[in-house]
Enzyme design. Structure first.
Site, PDB file in Angstrom:
ATOM      1  N   HIS A 128       0.816  -1.233   0.000  1.00 49.42           N
ATOM      2  CA  HIS A 128       0.000   0.000   0.000  1.00 49.42           C
ATOM      3  C   HIS A 128       0.846   1.278   0.000  1.00 49.42           C
ATOM      4  O   HIS A 128       0.308   2.372  -0.175  1.00 49.42           O
ATOM      5  CB  HIS A 128      -0.936   0.036   1.215  1.00 49.42           C
ATOM      6  N   HIS A 167      -6.233  -7.418  -0.495  1.00 53.59           N
ATOM      7  CA  HIS A 167      -6.402  -5.994  -0.804  1.00 53.59           C
ATOM      8  C   HIS A 167      -5.619  -5.625  -2.055  1.00 53.59           C
ATOM      9  O   HIS A 167      -4.560  -6.195  -2.322  1.00 53.59           O
ATOM     10  CB  HIS A 167      -5.905  -5.136   0.373  1.00 53.59           C
ATOM     11  N   ASP A 249      -4.626 -12.637   3.721  1.00 54.49           N
ATOM     12  CA  ASP A 249      -5.863 -12.151   4.342  1.00 54.49           C
ATOM     13  C   ASP A 249      -7.098 -12.504   3.509  1.00 54.49           C
ATOM     14  O   ASP A 249      -8.211 -12.076   3.826  1.00 54.49           O
ATOM     15  CB  ASP A 249      -5.785 -10.639   4.627  1.00 54.49           C
TER      16      ASP A 249
HETATM   17 ZN   LIG Z   1      -4.131  -7.135   2.758  1.00 53.07          ZN
END
Ligand SMILES: [Zn+2]
Length: 306
Positions: A128, A167, A249
């Protein structure tokens, strides 16, 4: 044999008592690997100390804005703080984040010297982190920095990054989408944090493939996506090195997302990747249920050692 690059220093990036990205994640993985039936085939390797790695600061500066690097350093030096509401910096976090980047660079060296897989077991994660911003538990963009570093090595002209963290890796994409020699492919829950990763985001050179997946999906959804999208994209790019942003995740047990993968499913992902190339560098991104996380890393590594 498989090199796993790890240091207890990675536990010194402190995130507070209630933060999901906690040092115990690494401890759980280390314990699971030491108990795995293939444990004698793991070569535990310490990362090169930041001060002894001449490539580290030049590569970091190639990807991140100097003001941002200094900001992280200064927050750490002045006792700690936050880059955003989710992303703490503790007094040792800058040094630990540098060591994590160093470990990813060592991972590139390991893969290129053995022509075989290596696993970087480091934190903080990186996908990120953008050029001038840390966010989403990430300080420096480990995978993108590793890709730039690999491109400086002899015979390496193209590098692909596969990101199976649940993500979207907004930071990795933002950094590499302008680079024709780097491909980025992400499978991610959508909608979900951070909100980027639409299929229409294709990179400046058609070098980005985003595969948004609805919440609640199982391996039955992922498997055909690997076969019809991920594998053809990566085969077509003909990378000399495959870097995997290995986040876990997407597990059903994970508290931060709502996918329905099981730990053994990551072994299937791995088999698809091994069908493309043997030159694979894994680096840990997310994964917050300690049991599912550690079992998933075991399932990822197992097919490498057959
Ligand atoms: Zn993640």
């Amino acid at each position: 044999m498989l090199p796993v690059i790890y240091s207890d220093e990675f536990l010194d990036h402190k995130t507070g008592n209630y933060h999901p990205e906690k040092p115990e994640r690494l401890t759980a993985i280390v314990n699971a690997l030491k108990e795995a039936h293939f444990s004698e085939k793991i070569i535990w390797q310490s990362p090169t100390a930041a001060l002894e790695n001449p490539s580290l600061m030049p590569m970091l500066a190639k990807v991140h804005n100097p003001d941002y690097i200094n900001k992280v350093k200064n927050i750490a030096l002045t006792g700690g703080g936050y880059l955003d509401g989710d992303t703490p910096v503790s007094p040792r976090s800058y040094d630990v984040a540098l060591l994590a980047v160093s470990a990813w660079l060592d991972g590139v060296d390991a893969v290129l010297s053995t022509q075989n897989q290596a696993f970087v077991l480091a934190r903080p994660p990186g996908h990120h982190a953008e050029i001038d911003t840390g966010m989403g538990f990430c300080l420096f963009s480990n995978a993108a920095i590793a890709a730039f570093y690999a491109l400086q090595q002899p015979g390496i002209n193209r590098v692909a990054i596969l990101d199976w963290d649940v993500h979207h890796g907004n930071g990795t994409q933002a950094i590499v989408e302008t680079q024709p020699q780097i491909a980025y492919c992400s499978l991610h829950q959508y909608p979900c944090y951070p909100g980027t990763g639409r299929a229409s985001e294709r990179g400046f050179y058609n070098n980005v493939l985003n595969i948004p997946i609805p919440p609640g999906s199982t391996i039955a959804v992922y498997q055909p996506l690997f076969e019809t999208k991920v594998v053809p994209f990566l085969v077509n790019f003909q990378a000399d090195l495959l870097i995997i942003s290995a986040g876990y995740d997407g597990n059903a047990a994970d508290p931060l997302a709502t996918m329905n993968l099981q730990p053994e499913d990551y072994g299937l992902f791995m088999n698809y990747c091994l069908g493309i190339t043997r030159k694979i560098l894994f680096g840990l991104e997310g994964g917050y249920d300690l049991s599912a996380l550690s079992q998933s890393v075991v399932a990822t590594i197992e097919p490498c050692l057959v």
